[in-house]
Design a protein around this motif. Structure first.
Motif: not given
Length: 272
Positions: A235-245
């Motif tokens: 549930q992050n808008f930013f893709s970098s945050s999702n990929i790191i998660n």
């Protein structure tokens, strides 16, 4: 390409003063006249590689969805009010400043670039470095997604639910190189598809035990040929945050899918 380090910074909006205080703890770089966007970029990049081994000739890529929108708005307001434009305010609307300051802080000598392309800036940046790697242009890359909160800008129109996070500050970075030792994961390949149908046909041939989606892919999730029981929802808008998660999660083979509003797609395949 092997992922050696990453760092995620995504928080509710902070002031320039706050980021200058954070940078004072980790660098001697003079940041007095630097914009918030640049402060965010420097902070995230240093935190990613501080006290780490990295190649000095790395290629530096900063992705930014909104670029210098805050700084540009400030300049326009000054022009509108007929106030003199300050020299550093004018310089700070140049997004490529991010690469200059980061190179100086990290003492790197490679090329640096900034990519800004709607909501897929980070995806297009990863695609670009993968092509560079495959074509032996370079073997090490520092890639970040940097945007300052838009909350202080005037009314921008109706924002969909998944866009609410643009009120956050973000500076999230991943370092890649060609050495497998002590790597976190490997980016096996990146593919681009002109339509969901092309993507779905390809997905039929792939094996994976985890999958994550960007905001648009989440919106069109019912049209994707995926195993929904394996979807990791961050549930992050930013893709970098999702990929790191996703990289922080458990998997053997994972996929990250990004769509744009025209349902064109990027697919990133990771292994551990």
């Amino acid at each position: 390409m092997y992922i050696k380090y990453f760092f995620k910074h995504e928080t509710p909006s902070k002031s320039e003063k706050d980021y200058k205080a954070l940078l004072k703890e980790i660098t001697t770089l003079d940041v007095r006249k630097i914009s918030k966007l640049n402060l965010l970029a420097i902070y995230g990049a240093i935190k990613t590689l501080k006290d780490k081994e990295y190649k000095k000739d790395l290629s530096l890529y900063a992705a930014s969805n909104f670029a210098c929108i805050q700084e540009t708005y400030k300049i326009l307001q000054e022009l509108k009010s007929e106030n003199p434009v300050m020299p550093f305010d004018f310089l700070n609307i140049n997004t490529n400043n991010m690469g200059f300051y980061i190179s100086k802080a990290l003492n790197t000598i490679g090329n640096n670039y900034t990519i800004s392309s709607d909501y897929l800036s980070f995806e297009k940046t990863l695609y670009t470095i993968f092509l560079e790697y495959k074509n032996r242009v370079n073997s090490s890359f520092l890639v970040g997604e940097v945007d300052s909160s838009l909350e202080n800008l005037p009314y921008l129109g109706d924002l969909s639910t998944f866009e609410n996070n643009i009120s956050n500050d973000i500076s999230s970075w991943i370092y890649f190189d060609d050495i497998s030792n002590n790597s976190i994961a490997k980016l096996e390949f990146v593919k681009y598809f002109y339509s969901i149908d092309d993507l779905n046909n390809f997905l039929k041939t792939q094996k994976y035990d985890a999958i994550s989606l960007n905001s648009f892919a989440t919106k069109f999730r019912n049209e994707l040929n995926i195993d929904n029981s394996l979807v990791k929802t961050y549930q992050n808008f930013f893709s970098s945050s999702n990929i790191i998660n996703l990289l922080n999660d458990e998997f053997n083979n994972s996929i990250f899918i990004s769509l744009d509003n025209k349902k064109r797609a990027y697919l990133f395949y990771f292994t551990k």
